[in-house]
Design an enzyme around this catalytic site. Structure first.
Site, PDB file in Angstrom:
ATOM      1  N   HIS A  40       0.841  -1.211   0.000  1.00  0.00           N
ATOM      2  CA  HIS A  40       0.000   0.000   0.000  1.00  0.00           C
ATOM      3  C   HIS A  40       0.877   1.263   0.000  1.00  0.00           C
ATOM      4  O   HIS A  40       0.717   2.147  -0.842  1.00  0.00           O
ATOM      5  CB  HIS A  40      -0.909  -0.028   1.234  1.00  0.00           C
ATOM      6  CG  HIS A  40      -1.737   1.205   1.430  1.00  0.00           C
ATOM      7  ND1 HIS A  40      -3.062   1.264   1.124  1.00  0.00           N
ATOM      8  CD2 HIS A  40      -1.416   2.436   1.899  1.00  0.00           C
ATOM      9  CE1 HIS A  40      -3.530   2.471   1.375  1.00  0.00           C
ATOM     10  NE2 HIS A  40      -2.547   3.208   1.853  1.00  0.00           N
ATOM     11  N   GLU A  41       1.794   1.314   0.937  1.00  0.00           N
ATOM     12  CA  GLU A  41       2.637   2.514   1.044  1.00  0.00           C
ATOM     13  C   GLU A  41       3.524   2.664  -0.193  1.00  0.00           C
ATOM     14  O   GLU A  41       3.814   3.775  -0.628  1.00  0.00           O
ATOM     15  CB  GLU A  41       3.489   2.463   2.318  1.00  0.00           C
ATOM     16  CG  GLU A  41       2.671   2.428   3.609  1.00  0.00           C
ATOM     17  CD  GLU A  41       1.672   3.562   3.749  1.00  0.00           C
ATOM     18  OE1 GLU A  41       1.890   4.637   3.141  1.00  0.00           O
ATOM     19  OE2 GLU A  41       0.652   3.380   4.434  1.00  0.00           O
TER      20      GLU A  41
ATOM     21  N   HIS B 102       1.742   4.585  -2.764  1.00  0.00           N
ATOM     22  CA  HIS B 102       1.878   6.037  -2.617  1.00  0.00           C
ATOM     23  C   HIS B 102       3.201   6.503  -3.233  1.00  0.00           C
ATOM     24  O   HIS B 102       3.262   7.531  -3.909  1.00  0.00           O
ATOM     25  CB  HIS B 102       1.852   6.430  -1.137  1.00  0.00           C
ATOM     26  CG  HIS B 102       0.492   6.392  -0.507  1.00  0.00           C
ATOM     27  ND1 HIS B 102      -0.576   7.104  -0.990  1.00  0.00           N
ATOM     28  CD2 HIS B 102       0.032   5.739   0.594  1.00  0.00           C
ATOM     29  CE1 HIS B 102      -1.636   6.890  -0.214  1.00  0.00           C
ATOM     30  NE2 HIS B 102      -1.290   6.056   0.752  1.00  0.00           N
TER      31      HIS B 102
ATOM     32  N   HIS C 247       3.016   6.530  -6.908  1.00  0.00           N
ATOM     33  CA  HIS C 247       2.182   7.650  -7.332  1.00  0.00           C
ATOM     34  C   HIS C 247       3.038   8.924  -7.409  1.00  0.00           C
ATOM     35  O   HIS C 247       2.925   9.705  -8.352  1.00  0.00           O
ATOM     36  CB  HIS C 247       1.017   7.812  -6.349  1.00  0.00           C
ATOM     37  CG  HIS C 247      -0.116   8.661  -6.848  1.00  0.00           C
ATOM     38  ND1 HIS C 247      -1.140   9.072  -6.041  1.00  0.00           N
ATOM     39  CD2 HIS C 247      -0.373   9.185  -8.056  1.00  0.00           C
ATOM     40  CE1 HIS C 247      -1.995   9.816  -6.746  1.00  0.00           C
ATOM     41  NE2 HIS C 247      -1.542   9.902  -7.973  1.00  0.00           N
TER      42      HIS C 247
HETATM   43 ZN   LIG Z   1      -2.483   5.291   2.284  1.00  0.00          ZN
END
Ligand SMILES: [Zn+2]
Length: 722
Positions: A510-511, A514, A517
């Site tokens: 998940h991180e 980021h 992104h």
């Molecule tokens: Zn998050």
């Protein structure tokens, strides 16, 4: 004081030239002339030097330099702002909007170090500075947002003829900057402006009071239990509870503290039903005890003031104001999503309760399932149904291999290569932190750096998070990205692999989402890197999906001793368990999100928050066997500040996009590694950040809007008409 003044004047004159770079060079010259000057040597203010377009001097951070650095940097930025606001030339995109984008470099650099001290290396000395500087920082920010001359120029650009000649991303930048000011009171004048400021000041106090009241109730109510009351509790929990009791001077007893991390496992495992009820009541009554720490009156005043404030700006209600710049755009659309999922979630709760009741009856417990029984019997059902041994799963999840898996996914989807930065070439703030260089696989072009701070240590905040030390921009020369991921894995013994749980592996992915992104950004201006709250978790949530792909499982999820990939049966069990407990999880979340939204849509005159919560839940048909995840009197997301007020729905909004985008991959010929879908993903949903309206971006990716049905399927809920 004198230094700062001199500094301000010097910078203001230079900033007229409109270039932040020149400003810092001239600043050094001015400072050198002043024998008292120390700021020029302040490492926290200094331009970043070294490889990769300059990197933060993490190896030379000095806490003593923080306060002077902040004070100087705030003054520098305000001087830049004044120069933009007081420019004699007519307002233009270049001398106003671009000039704003180019301002504040120095304070940006100081905040990178601030972020490390606040999240990665906190100390009492830092927190003292933080406390002292908080009001000064608030003051500095409002000096910018309340600068009438500045807003007049922004407005002139927004409404002038040049606007129509701008590129789409430049237009969007103007809109975002304009709205940022207008939505925060810049359009107001006279009495309304004063009232607006007074409301904000009072709200800041109320938000703090709210948070402090919750904290008081979390710290003051501790349930102490004795050795004969430990039945069912895991050893690790018992140890922590013993330590917590000893810390409070109750050696030999066990403390169940009034926090989620203590309450949740206690209710899951404790065989003592009366104690479960006591712990449950204590936890869910935080801020609601009818004493001086009771938050109901605070909530009523907060709602009243928020409503009055947005009325000054011409909105019908707070939610309307809040959602205007979110992907959902209107409260009605957010409500429509929540209300579409609600019946399925409640229906699943009924099934879960029936299963638990049957199990309790079979045990001869002679009880009816109550809220303090839910987690306990749910755990028993889970063990009976899925028989998933989390220790067995862990043996296939080695931290280093997971990192390699993430690099593999980034290579397949983003065409990125990750290579360790040569030892010692990039300064780090702790020996545990490692740095990788990211390049484009085809062109070999440098994309940025990825910093990883993986392990827990004293002074590091809990959980996992991602941050950027530098964002992509091109409008004044290309800046490459410095992205970072931070976790709290427990370091293994030297030479031993670090084994992590499935949940933690998902969070790691998940991180990293980021970080990708940030790394894939292709925007021209810093502001266009900004996040949209109900959209920005989507990219990271989506990346979690690659953990369970066959390619990752076969190549990277291998047993730490035998090197064998995770067996199919185990994978199947993990996947089956993914929809377990979704009735409880979705319903407790949605109850909070719905109450949040309704609080911010009604006329709050004379509201009784307690009654409002009760009546709203009754009207929704909230099952008796569970409560809101965050009851109103301790719902810090929405009342300790405004970050999530009328915004708690955002998690589910992003999750709909996640489920729907994941289906786009699942349906593609190449599955999760389909090149064509991947390139659309990067082009439309990652690279543009906030340079394109998120709803349009999603349509460009999918050819249509996201559908709620995908989320229902993901959670194992029935889909109407299927
Ligand atoms: Zn998050």
């Amino acid at each position: 004081m004198r230094r700062t003044l001199l500094f301000t004047v010097g910078i203001a004159a230079i900033a007229l030239a409109g270039c932040a770079r020149e400003a810092s060079e001239a600043e050094s010259a001015a400072e050198a002339a002043d024998s008292e000057a120390v700021e020029a040597d302040n490492i926290l203010l200094a331009e970043w030097t070294g490889p990769y377009g300059g990197v933060p001097a993490f190896d030379r951070m000095d806490l003593a330099a923080l306060k002077p650095a902040l004070e100087t940097a705030m003054a520098m930025h305000l001087a830049e702002i004044d120069a933009i606001a007081n420019n004699d030339e007519p307002a233009s995109f270049a001398n106003t909007i671009e000039a704003l984008e180019a301002s504040g470099d120095a304070i940006g650099r100081v905040f990178v170090y601030w972020g490390i001290w606040s999240s990665n290396l906190s100390t009492p000395a830092f927190r003292e500075i933080q406390q002292e500087m908080a009001p000064k920082l608030a003051d500095y920010r409002s000096k910018i947002t309340q600068n009438a001359a500045l807003f007049a120029r922004i407005k002139a650009v927004r409404e002038g003829g040049e606007y129509e000649t701008l590129r789409p991303d430049q237009k969007r930048l103007v809109d975002l900057v304009y709205d940022g000011f207008a939505r925060n009171g810049a359009t107001l004048e006279g009495e309304a402006k004063e009232r607006y400021a007074a409301i904000n000041k009072r709200l800041a106090e109320l938000h703090t009071t709210f948070a402090n009241n919750v904290l008081h109730d979390e710290e003051s109510y501790v349930t102490y239990i004795t050795e004969d009351q430990l039945g069912g509790l895991p050893e690790s929990f018992v140890k922590a509870a013993a330590a917590a009791a000893a810390e409070r001077g109750r050696e030999g007893e066990y403390a169940i503290t009034n926090t989620r991390s203590s309450m949740d496992p206690f209710l899951t495992y404790s065989d003592e039903r009366d104690l479960r009820e006591k712990v449950w009541r204590t936890y869910y009554n935080r801020g609601d005890n009818g004493d001086e720490y009771d938050n109901n009156a605070v909530i009523a005043e907060i709602l009243q003031l928020r409503d009055e404030r947005v009325a000054l700006l011409g909105y019908d209600n707070y939610a309307q104001w809040r959602l205007e710049d979110r992907m959902a755009k209107t409260p009605e659309r957010a409500l429509a999503l929540m209300e579409a999922v609600w019946p399925a979630a409640v229906a699943r709760v009924r099934e879960e309760v029936a299963e638990m009741q049957a199990l309790a009856d079979a045990e001869g417990a002679g009880i009816t399932i109550q809220p303090w029984d839910y987690r306990y019997y749910m755990e028993k059902v889970r063990q009976a149904k899925y028989d998933l041994d989390s220790d067995e799963v862990k043996q296939y999840l080695q931290l280093d291999r997971l990192r390699e898996a993430m690099f593999f996914v980034a290579g397949e989807l983003f065409n990125f290569d990750f290579a360790p930065a040569p030892e010692g070439s990039v300064p780090v703030f702790h020996p545990d932190v490692k740095v990788w260089e990211v390049t484009d696989r085809t062109s070999g072009e440098h994309v940025g750096l990825w910093y990883l701070d993986p392990f827990a240590r004293p002074g590091k905040r809990s959980g996992a998070w991602a941050t950027s030390y530098r964002s992509h921009e091109t409008f004044r020369g290309k800046k490459t990205v410095l992205a970072s991921n931070n976790s709290n894995f427990i370091k293994g013994a030297p030479g031993e692999p670090v084994l992590v749980s499935w949940d933690d592996a998902e969070t790691f992915f998940h991180e990293f989402g980021h970080a990708l992104h940030s790394l894939s950004s292709n925007v021209a201006y810093p502001t266009l890197n900004g996040g949209v709250r109900d959209y920005t978790e989507f990219q990271s949530q989506l990346l979690e999906r690659w953990l369970a792909t066959d390619e990752v499982i076969d190549r990277f999820l291998v047993h730490y001793e035998t090197g064998e990939p995770m067996p199919d049966e185990l994978v199947a069990k993990i996947k089956a368990a993914a929809t377990f407990n979704q009735g409880f999880a979705t319903t407790e979340y949605l109850a909070s999100a719905l109450v949040d939204m309704r609080f911010h849509m009604v006329d709050p005159t004379g509201i009784d928050p307690d009654a409002f919560e009760r009546e709203t839940l009754a009207e929704l048909g909230m099952p008796d066997e569970l409560v809101m995840r965050h009851r109103s009197p301790h719902f810090g997301h929405i009342f300790s500040g405004e970050g999530y007020s009328a915004g708690y729905y955002g998690y589910m909004w992003a999750d709909v996009l996640t489920s729907d985008a994941a289906e786009a991959f699942a349906e593609a010929p190449g599955g999760f590694y389909d090149k064509e879908v991947a390139s659309r993903l990067v082009e439309h949903l990652f690279a543009p950040r906030n340079a394109v309206d998120p709803a349009e971006a999603y349509r460009a990716f999918r050819g249509r809007d996201a559908r709620i049905e995908a989320l229902l399927r993901d959670r194992g809920f029935p889909v109407p008409g299927e």
